[in-house]
Enzyme design. Structure first.
Site, PDB file in Angstrom:
ATOM      1  N   ARG A  63      -4.731  10.109  -0.328  1.00  0.00           N
ATOM      2  CA  ARG A  63      -5.427  11.072  -1.214  1.00  0.00           C
ATOM      3  C   ARG A  63      -6.599  10.487  -1.984  1.00  0.00           C
ATOM      4  O   ARG A  63      -7.070  11.114  -2.937  1.00  0.00           O
ATOM      5  CB  ARG A  63      -4.444  11.677  -2.232  1.00  0.00           C
ATOM      6  CG  ARG A  63      -3.196  12.299  -1.640  1.00  0.00           C
ATOM      7  CD  ARG A  63      -3.524  13.477  -0.762  1.00  0.00           C
ATOM      8  NE  ARG A  63      -2.340  14.239  -0.389  1.00  0.00           N
ATOM      9  CZ  ARG A  63      -2.270  14.955   0.739  1.00  0.00           C
ATOM     10  NH1 ARG A  63      -3.296  15.003   1.580  1.00  0.00           N
ATOM     11  NH2 ARG A  63      -1.180  15.640   1.021  1.00  0.00           N
ATOM     12  N   ASP A 303       4.286  10.695   7.568  1.00  0.00           N
ATOM     13  CA  ASP A 303       3.370  11.764   7.149  1.00  0.00           C
ATOM     14  C   ASP A 303       3.477  11.954   5.627  1.00  0.00           C
ATOM     15  O   ASP A 303       3.486  13.071   5.122  1.00  0.00           O
ATOM     16  CB  ASP A 303       3.637  13.072   7.901  1.00  0.00           C
ATOM     17  CG  ASP A 303       2.443  14.022   7.850  1.00  0.00           C
ATOM     18  OD1 ASP A 303       1.413  13.691   7.207  1.00  0.00           O
ATOM     19  OD2 ASP A 303       2.542  15.112   8.455  1.00  0.00           O
TER      20      ASP A 303
HETATM   21 ZN   LIG Z   1      -0.597  14.137   8.079  1.00  0.00          ZN
HETATM   22 ZN   LIG Z   2      -0.859  16.469  10.640  1.00  0.00          ZN
END
Ligand SMILES: [Zn+2]
Ligand SMILES: [Zn+2]
Length: 417
Positions: A63, A303
């Site tokens: 981020r 993820d």
């Molecule tokens: Zn991702």
């Molecule tokens: Zn993705």
């Protein structure tokens, strides 16, 4: 001066041996056997602990730049260290996107202070907008380690082909988020019983596997390697299994929540169980496990996708994504089927991701960088989002009692957790 780890169970992809580890100048100088400590050496007693090669998490959202209220490079790397992750690939859907050499350099420079190996994935298209291919050569020169438009698919066949061919030429893995947006855009949960019961738009299985099929066929047509991110459906795994059987250079990853949970988790309308792709059916969960066992699935990544509590407050409006770096090893150790050994876990979470990314790591071997974690496989702990090191609290395993905990993490021979 050396660091000597005494009496650990040392886990590699092909062995588990009990013995000492000597670290000198940031690399493993001795693995196994009994080490003699000199007066100036630092000795760490590791009786009862397992030493794992540092995890290589090839799918992380840090981020930073631009959305540092969710996470930044420093907090994200602290989360990584706490989870035993020593190398990570960070995705380019930042603000601005990682589509210029300057942004690649910003990430690498800021990550230098963390002690974690951070490998930026650069964007395939400018701003991840699909409106034109980035200058891959310049991005690689700046330090980009992969190409991806993660968060979005590359809808243009022409641009995806170009990225695959250029990725092959430059030695940059192409990490594909596969999703047919004409079907899935705006979807909140798995299409089926979950979307019906909750009365929200669904993301169908075919929106994932249809686009995986397209992506695999494009890679096959130019004989280029391709890596498929976050597979979650049984059909996706079968498509990849068949592609591998005919010799396509395809690899793929899944995330712990896809082999641990199903859509039932979202029925309580808690957005901390919403991610893209979504939690699916039991048959999909079992197919993911099968894929991990038979080698169709090469890697487990997280993820890791931080969002603030405010953003996650409203079940329907909340963005997709969950954090997972601090719990991935513990959750995998806790919930994996017995058939999967500790060496298999090292292969899936460290060795293969390093190979796919073309980076060091994945083994505790003499001469290799001393990236490793010490874990107590018997310690039970309850995941409390407020105790995590990352900035956001959207932990998919919150409240779970996990068995196995990272006690220390070393990267390049330096203790970082
Ligand atoms: Zn991702
Ligand atoms: Zn993705």
């Amino acid at each position: 001066m050396a660091i000597i780890i005494k009496n650990a169970a040392i886990v590699n992809i092909d062995s588990i041996i009990k013995g000492d580890i000597v670290i000198r100048d940031g690399v493993f100088a001795q693995v196994g056997g009994a080490a003699e400590a000199a007066a100036e050496d630092q000795v760490i007693q590791a009786d009862g602990l397992h030493a794992f090669p540092g995890l290589v998490d090839m799918h992380v959202h840090l981020r930073d730049p631009g959305q540092t209220h969710k996470e930044d490079i420093i907090s994200g790397c602290a989360a990584a260290a706490a989870g035993g992750v020593t190398s990570l690939a960070c995705m380019p859907n930042t603000v601005p996107a990682v589509d210029s050499p300057e942004t690649v350099e910003y990430i690498i420079n800021k990550a230098n202070a963390t002690g974690i190996h951070v490998y930026p994935a650069a964007a395939i298209t400018y701003g991840l907008s699909g409106s034109g291919c980035c200058d891959y050569e310049a991005l690689k020169k700046a330090g980009a380690a992969a190409l991806s438009d993660d968060g979005r698919p590359v809808e243009s066949d022409e641009m995806l082909l170009r990225a695959l061919q250029e990725g092959k030429r430059l030695g940059l893995p192409v990490l594909c988020h596969c999703e047919d947006l004409t079907q899935a855009a705006g979807g909140k949960v798995h299409e089926g019983r979950a979307s019906e019961l909750l009365g929200v738009k669904g993301m169908s299985s075919s929106s994932e596997y249809g686009d995986i099929d397209r992506t695999v066929r494009l890679a096959e047509s130019v004989d280029a390697p391709v890596h498929i991110c976050h597979v979650s459906t049984k059909e996706s795994i079968e498509i990849i299994r068949q592609a591998k059987a005919r010799g396509v250079k395809v690899t793929c990853e899944t995330a712990p929540h896809y082999f641990i949970y199903t859509f039932e988790k979202v029925l309580g309308r808690d957005a901390d169980y919403r991610m893209n792709p979504p939690l699916r059916e039991e048959a999909d969960r079992l197919a993911v496990i099968e894929g991990l066992l038979d080698g169709t699935i090469d890697a487990i990544a997280t993820d890791h996708a931080p969002h603030s509590p405010e953003e996650k407050a409203d079940f329907v409006k909340a963005p997709n994504g969950v954090v997972g770096m601090e719990t991935s090893l513990a959750a995998t150790l806790t919930f994996m089927p017995e058939k999967l050994t500790l060496s298999d876990i090292v292969r899936l979470m460290s060795f293969h991701p390093a190979k796919i990314m073309g980076i060091p790591g994945g083994e505790i071997r003499e001469g290799a960088p001393a990236d490793f974690a010490l874990a107590d496989l018997n310690e039970k702990w309850v995941v409390d989002p407020n105790q995590l090191h990352g900035r956001s609290k959207n932990a998919v395993f919150k409240g779970e009692t996990l068995t196995g905990r990272v006690k220390a993490t070393f990267c390049g021979g330096r203790k970082i957790f």
